[in-house]
Design a protein around this motif. Structure first.
Motif, mmCIF file in Angstrom:
data_model
loop_
_atom_site.group_PDB
_atom_site.id
_atom_site.type_symbol
_atom_site.label_atom_id
_atom_site.label_comp_id
_atom_site.label_asym_id
_atom_site.label_seq_id
_atom_site.Cartn_x
_atom_site.Cartn_y
_atom_site.Cartn_z
ATOM 1 N N SER A 292 0.855 -1.191 0.000
ATOM 2 C CA SER A 292 0.000 0.000 0.000
ATOM 3 C C SER A 292 0.888 1.237 0.000
ATOM 4 N N SER A 293 0.314 2.354 -0.443
ATOM 5 C CA SER A 293 1.089 3.586 -0.607
ATOM 6 C C SER A 293 1.635 4.076 0.730
ATOM 7 N N ASN A 294 2.859 4.566 0.690
ATOM 8 C CA ASN A 294 3.476 5.138 1.890
ATOM 9 C C ASN A 294 3.376 6.661 1.890
ATOM 10 N N MET A 295 2.437 7.218 1.105
ATOM 11 C CA MET A 295 2.277 8.673 1.076
ATOM 12 C C MET A 295 0.981 9.063 1.775
ATOM 13 N N ASP A 296 1.083 9.976 2.690
ATOM 14 C CA ASP A 296 -0.087 10.508 3.376
ATOM 15 C C ASP A 296 -0.649 11.642 2.511
ATOM 16 N N ALA A 297 -1.855 11.408 1.939
ATOM 17 C CA ALA A 297 -2.423 12.369 0.988
ATOM 18 C C ALA A 297 -2.662 13.731 1.639
ATOM 19 N N THR A 299 -1.005 15.189 4.460
ATOM 20 C CA THR A 299 0.203 15.945 4.853
ATOM 21 C C THR A 299 1.224 16.024 3.728
ATOM 22 N N LYS A 300 1.053 15.203 2.670
ATOM 23 C CA LYS A 300 2.016 15.112 1.559
ATOM 24 C C LYS A 300 3.401 14.709 2.066
ATOM 25 N N GLN A 301 3.388 13.879 3.106
ATOM 26 C CA GLN A 301 4.629 13.337 3.650
ATOM 27 C C GLN A 301 4.478 11.827 3.752
ATOM 28 N N PRO A 302 5.615 11.088 3.815
ATOM 29 C CA PRO A 302 5.492 9.635 3.992
ATOM 30 C C PRO A 302 4.765 9.308 5.291
ATOM 31 N N LYS A 303 4.143 8.129 5.304
ATOM 32 C CA LYS A 303 3.460 7.689 6.526
ATOM 33 C C LYS A 303 4.417 6.950 7.459
ATOM 34 N N PHE A 304 5.382 6.242 6.856
ATOM 35 C CA PHE A 304 6.316 5.439 7.657
ATOM 36 C C PHE A 304 7.747 5.672 7.194
ATOM 37 N N MET A 305 8.673 5.428 8.121
ATOM 38 C CA MET A 305 10.098 5.442 7.779
ATOM 39 C C MET A 305 10.713 4.176 8.355
ATOM 40 N N PHE A 306 11.993 3.939 8.060
ATOM 41 C CA PHE A 306 12.651 2.777 8.658
ATOM 42 C C PHE A 306 12.847 3.031 10.149
ATOM 43 N N ASP A 307 12.739 1.958 10.924
ATOM 44 C CA ASP A 307 13.061 2.002 12.340
ATOM 45 C C ASP A 307 14.573 1.788 12.447
ATOM 46 N N ALA A 308 15.316 2.862 12.770
ATOM 47 C CA ALA A 308 16.788 2.788 12.759
ATOM 48 C C ALA A 308 17.299 1.711 13.711
ATOM 49 N N GLY A 309 16.570 1.458 14.781
ATOM 50 C CA GLY A 309 16.982 0.424 15.736
ATOM 51 C C GLY A 309 16.983 -0.960 15.104
ATOM 52 N N LYS A 310 16.095 -1.168 14.147
ATOM 53 C CA LYS A 310 15.991 -2.489 13.510
ATOM 54 C C LYS A 310 16.667 -2.525 12.141
ATOM 55 N N ALA A 311 16.559 -1.445 11.396
ATOM 56 C CA ALA A 311 17.065 -1.445 10.020
ATOM 57 C C ALA A 311 18.472 -0.850 9.908
ATOM 58 N N GLY A 312 18.957 -0.210 10.988
ATOM 59 C CA GLY A 312 20.291 0.390 10.955
ATOM 60 C C GLY A 312 20.280 1.840 10.510
ATOM 61 N N VAL A 313 19.270 2.217 9.727
ATOM 62 C CA VAL A 313 19.148 3.597 9.223
ATOM 63 C C VAL A 313 17.674 3.995 9.249
ATOM 64 N N LYS A 314 17.396 5.297 9.272
ATOM 65 C CA LYS A 314 15.996 5.730 9.212
ATOM 66 C C LYS A 314 15.546 5.968 7.777
ATOM 67 N N SER A 315 16.546 6.169 6.891
ATOM 68 C CA SER A 315 16.250 6.406 5.482
ATOM 69 C C SER A 315 17.492 6.048 4.673
ATOM 70 N N LEU A 316 17.378 6.105 3.354
ATOM 71 C CA LEU A 316 18.524 5.789 2.499
ATOM 72 C C LEU A 316 19.057 7.046 1.830
ATOM 73 N N TYR A 354 6.268 2.379 -0.909
ATOM 74 C CA TYR A 354 5.254 1.410 -0.479
ATOM 75 C C TYR A 354 5.591 0.816 0.878
ATOM 76 N N LEU A 355 4.529 0.479 1.612
ATOM 77 C CA LEU A 355 4.645 -0.303 2.833
ATOM 78 C C LEU A 355 4.135 -1.707 2.485
ATOM 79 N N ILE A 356 4.910 -2.722 2.853
ATOM 80 C CA ILE A 356 4.557 -4.102 2.499
ATOM 81 C C ILE A 356 4.045 -4.811 3.750
ATOM 82 N N SER A 357 2.904 -5.462 3.631
ATOM 83 C CA SER A 357 2.349 -6.131 4.811
ATOM 84 C C SER A 357 1.572 -7.381 4.440
ATOM 85 N N ARG A 358 2.015 -8.504 4.954
ATOM 86 C CA ARG A 358 1.291 -9.759 4.748
ATOM 87 C C ARG A 358 -0.023 -9.737 5.539
ATOM 88 N N ALA A 359 0.051 -9.241 6.775
ATOM 89 C CA ALA A 359 -1.124 -9.266 7.647
ATOM 90 C C ALA A 359 -2.258 -8.398 7.096
#
Ligand code: HEC
Length: 442
Positions: A292-297, A299-316, A354-359
């Motif tokens: 699903s889209s990661n854009m908040d219609a 605020t015109k900003q992303p809805k989610f970012m990487f969790d730096a604690g888990k992914a090592g970085v908050k963005s690329l 995009y945000l990817i979610s099986r659930a």
């Protein structure tokens, strides 16, 4: 230490996820691929060989026979590689794009088995790039706004050198059970028309929104694959649409094509493929996709970012795209966290589109819940369990004793829309004679 964690995360991503918890679950250990014969099919670059072009005088000595319903393979058996290599270099009739260095053909190895519950398909092909195509275009912060970054090779800005080529690898299956006229003979080509995205006479947004069916009824702004029977004229012109009532009737009679796509970015990280169908448009099945889209219609900003604690970085950053030691996919519950507008964003920061979610995937759109792709030594291996006997109105049920026509395609090395390597149609038989014989498992 942190390095180690990142490397482990990347390995997990490439190896594909665990599939254990999800019903109906698949016991892959039961599927011994060494006992299932492999069929090699040559995939090739088709250029813009649309339904309309194939029936035009430019398709010399083929046009009339095609209009009468001849099979492509009647004339082109064994010619796939030659056709692809000729067209990919550019062709005054049907290939305007600059595709420097793109191969015109590739071999696809296909194996099919089945039991009482599933059809098992294994597909393997070598990638052009020395890495898996798991990256997807992103949002880039320009100091003020988040704007689209990167695109597929056929995008005008990529062709013009203004954007880098970024797109996910894909493996697609289109299939029919004999209900759609001409699919057995001419395969995917009956869905490919002038007016589609990246095709000759591409319809403008204004033209599409003004169309009674596509614009007014379905609220679409572009033209995607459709079958000729959904149009009123012999030429199957994109704009000559039938009424919604006629389309619904075709659907009820099963006159549509199954189209499913395994996506290296938008479905593989959660062990799935999407599920759709082609009728008056390329539709997704009822329910909700795994992406699903990661854009908040608002605020015109992303809805989610990487969790730096888990992914090592908050963005690329630009140099991280496609790198195995950096997260390429934002997966809900695994490495995501709510977007923080005050996280100190710098020009050039990148976040996934995009945000990817099986659930979150539901309904008929979530039928392909046991699909895993693994990239190793330059080759993708995709193992796909498709449930048999599906009863959804937007699926073609595969059954023991059935013969189906399959069209296969791959999108390789940063490309989408028509930029795939495609196959002439082949039959697959479940307990019946066919080009590809499915092996029954005990
Ligand atoms: C009756 C025989 C016949 C049939 C059936 C036929 N073709 Fe062709 N096709 C030809 C011939 C002959 C050419 C070469 C024309 C030329 O040299 O200009 C050709 C050329 C092409 C080309 C251009 C590549 C090239 O080498 O010039 C494509 C793409 C193609 N055909 C696709 C198809 C597809 C897809 C189908 C099925 C929908 C199909 N053809 C069915 C005879 C046929």
């Amino acid at each position: 230490m942190r390095r180690l964690v990142l490397a482990a995360g990347a390995a997990l991503l490439l190896a594909g996820p665990a599939l254990a918890a999800d019903p109906p679950s698949v016991d892959w250990s039961k599927v011994d691929w060494s006992k299932v014969p492999a069929k090699t099919i040559t995939l090739f670059w088709p250029g813009q060989s649309s339904y309309q072009w194939l029936r035009s005088s430019e398709h010399k000595r083929g046009d009339r026979k095609v209009a009468q319903g001849a099979a492509c393979l009647d004339c082109h058996e064994g010619e796939e590689k030659d056709i692809g290599e000729k067209l990919v270099k550019g062709d005054p009739r049907i290939e305007p794009a600059k595709l420097g260095g793109k191969p015109g053909a590739n071999d696809l190895s296909i194996q099919v088995a089945y039991d009482a519950k599933f059809a098992y398909i294994r597909a393997q092909w070598k990638t052009q790039a020395p890495r898996p195509g798991v990256a997807y275009p992103m949002y880039r912060f320009d100091g003020k706004d988040w704007k689209s970054y990167g695109g597929p090779q056929l995008d005008a800005d990529v062709q013009g050198g203004k954007k880098p080529a970024i797109y996910e690898d894909r493996f697609s299956i289109m299939l029919d059970d004999g209900k759609v006229p001409l699919f057995a003979e001419q395969g995917c080509w009956i869905t490919c028309h002038n007016g589609l995205r990246d095709m000759p006479g591409e319809a403008t947004k204004e033209q599409v929104t003004a169309n009674a069916l596509l614009g007014k009824e379905l609220k679409k702004s572009d033209v995607r694959k459709y079958i000729p029977g959904t149009r009123t004229d012999d030429a199957a012109t994109w704009s000559a649409t039938k009424s919604k009532a006629d389309i619904d009737q075709m659907m009820a009679k099963g006159e549509f094509l199954e189209l499913m796509q395994w996506r290296a970015h938008r479905s593989n990280p959660v062990g799935m493929a999407d599920d759709g169908y082609v009728l008056e448009y390329r539709n997704f099945d009822a329910g909700k996709n795994m992406f699903s889209s990661n854009m908040d219609a608002a605020t015109k900003q992303p809805k989610f970012m990487f969790d730096a604690g888990k992914a090592g970085v908050k963005s690329l950053r630009a140099e991280d795209v496609g790198k195995a030691d950096k997260p390429q996919v934002l997966v809900k519950g695994q490495n995501d966290v709510a977007f923080d507008p005050n996280a100190g964003w710098k020009e050039g920061d990148l976040l996934p589109q995009y945000l990817i979610s099986r659930a979150d995937s539901t309904g008929s759109a979530a039928d392909n819940a046991n699909v895993k792709g693994e990239w190793k030594d330059g080759t993708w291996t995709v193992q796909w369990a498709r449930p048999l006997n599906l009863a959804n109105p937007d699926d073609k049920a595969l059954k023991d004793g059935g013969v189906y026509t399959f069209g296969f395609a791959i999108h390789d090395n940063n490309i989408t829309t028509r930029g795939h390597l495609v196959a002439f149609p082949r039959t697959v038989g479940f307990g019946k004679k066919a080009d590809i014989q499915a092996v029954k498992l005990n």
